[in-house]
Structure formats: structure tokens, C-alpha cells
Design a protein around this motif. Sequence first.
Motif, PDB file in Angstrom:
ATOM      1  N   ARG A 150       0.921   8.920  -6.471  1.00  0.00           N
ATOM      2  CA  ARG A 150       0.995  10.365  -6.264  1.00  0.00           C
ATOM      3  C   ARG A 150       2.187  10.967  -7.012  1.00  0.00           C
ATOM      4  O   ARG A 150       2.103  12.074  -7.556  1.00  0.00           O
ATOM      5  N   TYR A 151       3.296  10.242  -7.064  1.00  0.00           N
ATOM      6  CA  TYR A 151       4.493  10.746  -7.739  1.00  0.00           C
ATOM      7  C   TYR A 151       4.248  10.909  -9.236  1.00  0.00           C
ATOM      8  O   TYR A 151       4.536  11.961  -9.820  1.00  0.00           O
ATOM      9  N   PHE A 152       3.712   9.889  -9.877  1.00  0.00           N
ATOM     10  CA  PHE A 152       3.527   9.947 -11.318  1.00  0.00           C
ATOM     11  C   PHE A 152       2.351  10.840 -11.716  1.00  0.00           C
ATOM     12  O   PHE A 152       2.363  11.459 -12.771  1.00  0.00           O
ATOM     13  N   GLN A 153       1.321  10.925 -10.866  1.00  0.00           N
ATOM     14  CA  GLN A 153       0.224  11.839 -11.162  1.00  0.00           C
ATOM     15  C   GLN A 153       0.709  13.283 -11.130  1.00  0.00           C
ATOM     16  O   GLN A 153       0.234  14.135 -11.886  1.00  0.00           O
ATOM     17  N   VAL A 193       0.828  -1.207   0.000  1.00  0.00           N
ATOM     18  CA  VAL A 193       0.000   0.000   0.000  1.00  0.00           C
ATOM     19  C   VAL A 193       0.860   1.253   0.000  1.00  0.00           C
ATOM     20  O   VAL A 193       0.583   2.224  -0.726  1.00  0.00           O
ATOM     21  N   ALA A 194       1.934   1.263   0.797  1.00  0.00           N
ATOM     22  CA  ALA A 194       2.792   2.449   0.860  1.00  0.00           C
ATOM     23  C   ALA A 194       3.394   2.771  -0.504  1.00  0.00           C
ATOM     24  O   ALA A 194       3.370   3.923  -0.955  1.00  0.00           O
ATOM     25  N   PHE A 195       3.926   1.752  -1.192  1.00  0.00           N
ATOM     26  CA  PHE A 195       4.551   2.012  -2.479  1.00  0.00           C
ATOM     27  C   PHE A 195       3.518   2.305  -3.563  1.00  0.00           C
ATOM     28  O   PHE A 195       3.781   3.088  -4.482  1.00  0.00           O
ATOM     29  N   THR A 196       2.340   1.703  -3.483  1.00  0.00           N
ATOM     30  CA  THR A 196       1.282   2.022  -4.446  1.00  0.00           C
ATOM     31  C   THR A 196       0.875   3.485  -4.315  1.00  0.00           C
ATOM     32  O   THR A 196       0.744   4.208  -5.304  1.00  0.00           O
ATOM     33  N   ARG A 197       0.690   3.930  -3.084  1.00  0.00           N
ATOM     34  CA  ARG A 197       0.310   5.335  -2.877  1.00  0.00           C
ATOM     35  C   ARG A 197       1.425   6.280  -3.311  1.00  0.00           C
ATOM     36  O   ARG A 197       1.183   7.303  -3.959  1.00  0.00           O
ATOM     37  N   PHE A 198       2.667   5.936  -2.956  1.00  0.00           N
ATOM     38  CA  PHE A 198       3.794   6.786  -3.316  1.00  0.00           C
ATOM     39  C   PHE A 198       3.925   6.908  -4.826  1.00  0.00           C
ATOM     40  O   PHE A 198       4.042   8.018  -5.376  1.00  0.00           O
ATOM     41  N   GLN A 199       3.899   5.763  -5.522  1.00  0.00           N
ATOM     42  CA  GLN A 199       4.045   5.779  -6.976  1.00  0.00           C
ATOM     43  C   GLN A 199       2.911   6.543  -7.648  1.00  0.00           C
ATOM     44  O   GLN A 199       3.127   7.316  -8.587  1.00  0.00           O
ATOM     45  N   LYS A 256       3.685  14.273 -11.999  1.00  0.00           N
ATOM     46  CA  LYS A 256       4.571  14.522 -13.140  1.00  0.00           C
ATOM     47  C   LYS A 256       3.846  14.427 -14.480  1.00  0.00           C
ATOM     48  O   LYS A 256       4.229  15.077 -15.454  1.00  0.00           O
ATOM     49  N   TYR A 257       2.824  13.555 -14.537  1.00  0.00           N
ATOM     50  CA  TYR A 257       2.129  13.311 -15.806  1.00  0.00           C
ATOM     51  C   TYR A 257       0.622  13.438 -15.576  1.00  0.00           C
ATOM     52  O   TYR A 257      -0.023  12.525 -15.062  1.00  0.00           O
ATOM     53  N   GLY A 258       0.085  14.564 -15.950  1.00  0.00           N
ATOM     54  CA  GLY A 258      -1.330  14.818 -15.690  1.00  0.00           C
ATOM     55  C   GLY A 258      -2.272  14.026 -16.561  1.00  0.00           C
ATOM     56  O   GLY A 258      -3.469  13.959 -16.290  1.00  0.00           O
ATOM     57  N   ASN A 259      -1.757  13.406 -17.643  1.00  0.00           N
ATOM     58  CA  ASN A 259      -2.638  12.685 -18.562  1.00  0.00           C
ATOM     59  C   ASN A 259      -2.630  11.174 -18.326  1.00  0.00           C
ATOM     60  O   ASN A 259      -2.955  10.395 -19.222  1.00  0.00           O
ATOM     61  N   LEU A 260      -2.231  10.725 -17.144  1.00  0.00           N
ATOM     62  CA  LEU A 260      -2.255   9.288 -16.839  1.00  0.00           C
ATOM     63  C   LEU A 260      -3.666   8.755 -16.958  1.00  0.00           C
ATOM     64  O   LEU A 260      -4.633   9.378 -16.520  1.00  0.00           O
ATOM     65  N   ASP A 261      -3.790   7.570 -17.570  1.00  0.00           N
ATOM     66  CA  ASP A 261      -5.129   6.990 -17.737  1.00  0.00           C
ATOM     67  C   ASP A 261      -5.476   6.019 -16.621  1.00  0.00           C
ATOM     68  O   ASP A 261      -6.438   5.264 -16.718  1.00  0.00           O
ATOM     69  N   SER A 262      -4.667   6.015 -15.544  1.00  0.00           N
ATOM     70  CA  SER A 262      -4.949   5.124 -14.418  1.00  0.00           C
ATOM     71  C   SER A 262      -4.959   5.933 -13.129  1.00  0.00           C
ATOM     72  O   SER A 262      -4.086   6.775 -12.901  1.00  0.00           O
ATOM     73  N   ARG A 263      -5.923   5.665 -12.280  1.00  0.00           N
ATOM     74  CA  ARG A 263      -6.002   6.367 -10.987  1.00  0.00           C
ATOM     75  C   ARG A 263      -5.061   5.772  -9.965  1.00  0.00           C
ATOM     76  O   ARG A 263      -4.724   6.413  -8.978  1.00  0.00           O
TER      77      ARG A 263
END
Length: 207
Positions: free
Chosen positions: A192-195, A184-190, A197-204
Motif C-alpha cells: 500500500r505504501y509503494f502503490q 502478511v502485515a509487512f507485505t500489506r504495509f509495503q 507513491k508510485y502509480g506505475n508499479l508493475d506488481s500488485r
Amino acid sequence: MAPKVLMVAEKPSIALSIASALAGGRMSSRKSSTDVHEFDGTFMGFDVHYKVTSVIGHVFSLDFPPSYQNWEVTDPMDLFQAPVLKSESNPKAHIRRHLSQEARGCGYLVLWLDCDREGENICFEVIECTGIPETECGVRIFRARFSSVTEKDILNALSNPVKPNKDEALAVDARQEIDLKVGVAFTRFQTRYFQGKYGNLDSRVIS
């Protein structure tokens, strides 16, 4: 009245195999959260009434308390020190209530869970649900060790029961908590980090 023995397997098909091997075709079955098979027989040298039923894998699962569920206010690093809670894995199946009800009036519990660490862990989940205690004057909770569901192996396992292994069960508790916190910690970190940097991610969620 003959003492009652509750026997719990890891899944319904195993419970049916156990009951069929021990009952010799003379049993009654009824529907519940999982099927219950009843018959008379002998256990530890005396006459008893058997009730054989099952769980459906783990009864409980781990999660964080509600106060740690909000991604916006909880730092992922805080999850490594956060408490964890056990809750019923499949509330709609009502397995916890089922085991508690079937255990009423039973003086003995025989655990037929898979013979690995996960099975050992489920043994103690079942013990908690049934509320059948061990007494100072004698053991009332037994663990059946078996490698197949042939009649020979089932009869041999019932004739040579052992005690459930608490250390192996605790090892699974530790592994489950580590899996939860790291995952859970790494899922949340990743995420939030990628969201960020990349606003057009197609995955929540990025797991």
C-alpha cells in the motif's frame, strides 16, 4: 481379532520403507489419498495387524479469518492482535479425512514423523485427525525416533518408542503465527505504501 496399529509417516516413500522393513515382504498395499500398506506382526509383545500410511508434510496451515482478508478495511497493525484459524493445507488431497477413516478400529497410533520440531508439530496434527485418545490405563499413542530408514533403525525405533513432545509442537505453532502476522502485515504495509507513491508499479504485491 488382533488389535490394529495405525502407523503414520511424513511422506509416502517413508511409509513404504517402514512397511517393507517390518513386513518382510508379506504385505498388501492399496491406493487412497496416500498409499496404505497392511500386514500382520507383533507390537509391544503381542500380535497385531499393522496399517502404515502417511501425510504429505503439514496437514494444517494458518490464516486469518475472512473478516481480516480485506486489505482496504484492515489496518496492517491490527493483524498483530487478530485471531488465526487452522485449515487443511491441501484440501484436494483429503488427508484429514484419510487419517480419520484409516484410524477407525485402530487401538494404537505410532507416529513416524521427521525427528525435528516440525515433525513433532505434525505428530499432533495427525493425533487430532485420527481421534485416537490416550487412556488412563495406558498409553495408546507412541512416537518413533529414527535417524534413517534402514531396517535396523526402523526395528530399533519401534522397540523403543517415546511420547510425542507437546512443547516442541507448541513452539512451532508460535513460530507459524509470528511468521504469518509479520509476513502478511509487512507485505500489506509495503504494498500500500509503494502503490501510493508510485502509480506505475508493475506488481500488485510487494512482499
